[in-house]
Design an enzyme around this catalytic site. Sequence first.
Site: not given
Length: 366
Positions: A172, A175, A177
């Site tokens: 990930h 977004h 993070y």
Amino acid sequence: MKTPAAQALSRPLTLGGLTLPNRVAMAPMTRAFSPGGVPGEDVAAYYARRAAGGAGLVITEGAYVDHPVSGQHDRVSRMYGDDALAGWARVVEAVHGHGGLIFPQLQHVGMARKPGEPPDPGTPAIGPSGVPMHDAGEGRTMSQRDIDQVVTAFAEAAATAERLGFDGVELHGAHGYLIDQFLWPGTNHRTDAYGGDLRSRTRFAAEVVTAVRRAVSPGFPVVVRFSQWKMTDYDARIADDPEQLGVILGALADAGADAFHASTRRYWEPAFAGSDLNLAGWAKKLTGKPALSVGSVGLDTEFTANPAQARKTGIEGLLDRLEADEFDMIAVGRSLLADPSWTAKILAGREGEIVPFPPAALGALH
């Protein structure tokens, strides 16, 4: 005779050493139904229903890597601890039992973490420069030791996922993070080898990919999810033009990424002026690697809009893009939450049978 959807979506796709049966993936969506970070039988059944419904790949919600401040919620899954790993083994078994393939999404939230959040409420968040994301509290700038520990945590989580029987992993990097926080100048103010120019801001992400690639088997797929937008800033950009995006994705491809998952709120929107290509289309063009697209598939509004306003729409434009090989796979979120058999119905031309997306779907593990 195949339906237009089947012609575009039923083609196999190779990621690393893995062949997927079709071009539909279940998008990773944080559901927070894993008390103590442990996915239970209900979570296993939830993912298995999407595999049984025809999705060529299931990508799980973000699972926290083994680091004291990787997470911010005690009901979001984690990829460490005996109980959690036993739960994930049951998830993998359930999905494979329906002939499905499954990747976990591995995550560290970095400065998105707020003071007092679990699992270690007394420890401050860390990030490239300690810059908070929106209303999150102040945190601590990562030292080289912190960086090395987090890189190792991602690698160990990936190796654990392969040992449990997962078919690949997704990292990930979107977004807002941690990985994304290094890429974005809004949160990366470092002046060392991990900050400053674009290539240096990409160094942390590339080190994570390199470590993960070394920790898993050569054919085990490693996908990187990235985005321009952040949960706290929809206008944010890590790249202002294709050349800048090429620097970022090229470094990650060289580090060992097999594919890129370009997260957008609306898959049909162009990524840059002067071209109709969306973000996934540019990822494929710039790297030559397979690319996954995502964003309001089958619905007329993005996730951040009032969910009560989301109505079913056709996917003719999506099929045209896939037929043109703009990108290689589409990840589907809310449409698959509403109807686990969305894929099978789309492929068979049974669009009229698809269950509309209800707002209540966000609060239940159906």
